[in-house]
Design a protein around this motif. Structure first.
Motif, PDB file in Angstrom:
ATOM      1  N   ASP A 259      -0.441  26.148 -21.936  1.00  0.00           N
ATOM      2  CA  ASP A 259       0.093  26.486 -20.617  1.00  0.00           C
ATOM      3  C   ASP A 259       0.239  25.264 -19.716  1.00  0.00           C
ATOM      4  OD1 ASP A 259       0.217  29.202 -21.197  1.00  0.00           O
ATOM      5  OD2 ASP A 259      -1.841  29.545 -20.535  1.00  0.00           O
ATOM      6  N   TYR A 260      -0.482  24.181 -20.048  1.00  0.00           N
ATOM      7  CA  TYR A 260      -0.546  23.039 -19.139  1.00  0.00           C
ATOM      8  C   TYR A 260       0.159  21.800 -19.690  1.00  0.00           C
ATOM      9  CZ  TYR A 260      -4.416  26.220 -18.343  1.00  0.00           C
ATOM     10  OH  TYR A 260      -5.167  27.348 -18.195  1.00  0.00           O
ATOM     11  N   LYS A 261       0.166  21.633 -20.987  1.00  0.00           N
ATOM     12  CA  LYS A 261       0.813  20.483 -21.595  1.00  0.00           C
ATOM     13  C   LYS A 261       2.325  20.702 -21.668  1.00  0.00           C
ATOM     14  CE  LYS A 261      -3.057  18.310 -22.541  1.00  0.00           C
ATOM     15  NZ  LYS A 261      -3.429  17.033 -21.923  1.00  0.00           N
ATOM     16  N   ARG A 262       3.059  19.607 -21.708  1.00  0.00           N
ATOM     17  CA  ARG A 262       4.521  19.724 -21.713  1.00  0.00           C
ATOM     18  C   ARG A 262       5.017  20.500 -22.922  1.00  0.00           C
ATOM     19  NH1 ARG A 262       8.840  16.688 -23.585  1.00  0.00           N
ATOM     20  NH2 ARG A 262       7.436  15.148 -24.505  1.00  0.00           N
ATOM     21  N   GLU A 263       4.427  20.254 -24.098  1.00  0.00           N
ATOM     22  CA  GLU A 263       4.839  20.983 -25.298  1.00  0.00           C
ATOM     23  C   GLU A 263       3.700  21.020 -26.295  1.00  0.00           C
ATOM     24  OE1 GLU A 263       8.281  18.663 -26.305  1.00  0.00           O
ATOM     25  OE2 GLU A 263       7.130  17.377 -27.668  1.00  0.00           O
ATOM     26  N   THR A 264       3.733  22.010 -27.156  1.00  0.00           N
ATOM     27  CA  THR A 264       2.704  22.197 -28.178  1.00  0.00           C
ATOM     28  C   THR A 264       3.371  22.615 -29.475  1.00  0.00           C
ATOM     29  OG1 THR A 264       1.102  22.940 -26.514  1.00  0.00           O
ATOM     30  CG2 THR A 264       0.604  23.439 -28.820  1.00  0.00           C
TER      31      THR A 264
ATOM     32  N   TYR B 272       1.855  34.569 -25.285  1.00  0.00           N
ATOM     33  CA  TYR B 272       2.188  33.694 -24.161  1.00  0.00           C
ATOM     34  C   TYR B 272       2.761  34.549 -23.033  1.00  0.00           C
ATOM     35  CZ  TYR B 272       7.041  33.986 -25.870  1.00  0.00           C
ATOM     36  OH  TYR B 272       8.279  34.432 -26.269  1.00  0.00           O
TER      37      TYR B 272
ATOM     38  N   GLU C 210       7.369  25.071 -25.393  1.00  0.00           N
ATOM     39  CA  GLU C 210       7.560  24.216 -24.229  1.00  0.00           C
ATOM     40  C   GLU C 210       7.018  24.935 -22.999  1.00  0.00           C
ATOM     41  OE1 GLU C 210      11.547  23.203 -22.240  1.00  0.00           O
ATOM     42  OE2 GLU C 210      11.225  21.542 -23.648  1.00  0.00           O
ATOM     43  N   ARG C 211       6.232  24.207 -22.205  1.00  0.00           N
ATOM     44  CA  ARG C 211       5.641  24.800 -21.015  1.00  0.00           C
ATOM     45  C   ARG C 211       6.707  25.527 -20.181  1.00  0.00           C
ATOM     46  NH1 ARG C 211       3.309  20.266 -17.781  1.00  0.00           N
ATOM     47  NH2 ARG C 211       5.465  20.045 -17.149  1.00  0.00           N
TER      48      ARG C 211
END
Length: 271
Positions: free
Chosen positions: A152-157, A168, A253-254
């Motif tokens: 939820d916080y990082k730009r992408e995972t 999500y 992507e966030r």
């Protein structure tokens, strides 16, 4: 028995206060369905800080509480074991929020984040593969790129394709993404990470941070990224790792957008 009301996941619970002689703490929804919470579970919830001194569920841990109400002793013991192993309850809450169960998180970490012998390279450096915690090491990689910790916080995972369902939220609406399963077990992923480190160990020669994008033999994954940092003058530690590309690799992507890697174009395609 006295009681008080609290909100959990939008559901009203009547939480009975424990008094001497009580065999269990009863949680009753407004629909009348009863859940039995044993003394052991109650003590674990208190010790872990999931409920406060007034016996109210702390709002930021409602997914943990819901999982324990649903799965009982097994979930409570798994939470206790995770916290004792150094995994924060905040990290467990995030993993459960994104679709995992507490028991699955514990069992996956036990099978994946194993104690590993140091690896020495030709230049006299020792490479340490630590279990770590949610911030670094094997536990971090498992939580972050299998269960979606910090997504939820990082730009992408990007996610290792292990057949997991990732929950999500977009504008408060709950959604689910079912990922493919080309990696069959935690052990298979662990063995690949260790094999790649052994294969590329001589690329760690002096820089403070070393980032390697290496070819993987796992089905559905072309490359895995490995990140190391120096720890002392002659040591490196594995900090994190993730799937970089491959036909079975999905990326979040966030904000709520998913992408799938297209090996034909070498680009990410929005789903």
């Amino acid at each position: 028995m006295d009681s008080m009301e609290c909100k959990v996941q939008g559901t009203l619970f009547i939480v009975g206060l424990a008094v001497p002689g009580d065999e269990e703490l009863k949680l009753v929804t407004k629909l009348g369905k009863k859940f039995g919470v044993t003394d052991d579970i109650y003590r674990i919830l208190k010790r872990a800080g999931i409920i406060d001194h007034a016996d109210e569920v702390i709002s930021k841990f409602t997914h943990i509480f819901d999982d324990i109400v649903k799965h009982g002793d097994d979930a409570a013991r798994a939470l206790d074991d995770l916290v004792k192993a150094g995994v924060s309850k905040e990290a467990v809450e995030e993993a459960v929020k994104h679709g995992a169960t507490i028991k699955a998180v514990k069992e996956g970490i036990e099978r994946f984040a194993k104690s590993t012998s140091p690896i020495k390279n030709s230049y006299g450096y020792t490479i340490i593969i630590e279990r770590g915690n949610e911030k670094y090491g094997l536990i971090h990689g498992w939580l972050r790129h299998v269960h979606g910790y910090e997504m939820d916080y990082k730009r992408e995972t990007s996610f290792f394709p292990m057949g997991q369902e990732i929950v999500y939220y977009v504008n408060g609406q709950k959604k689910t993404m079912k990922l493919p399963k080309t990696i069959q077990s935690p052990e298979e992923l662990y063995n690949e990470i260790v094999r790649l480190i052994e294969q590329h160990k001589d690329k760690l020669t002096g820089d403070y941070t070393v980032v390697l994008h290496v070819q993987s033999s796992l089905p559905g994954i072309d490359k895995i990224t490995l990140v190391f940092k120096k720890a002392g003058s002659r040591q490196y530690k594995l900090i994190t790792f993730w799937p970089k590309s491959g036909s079975a690799v999905f990326k979040f992507e966030r904000g709520g957008t998913w992408y799938k890697y297209d090996p034909l174009t070498g680009k990410w395609r929005r789903i």
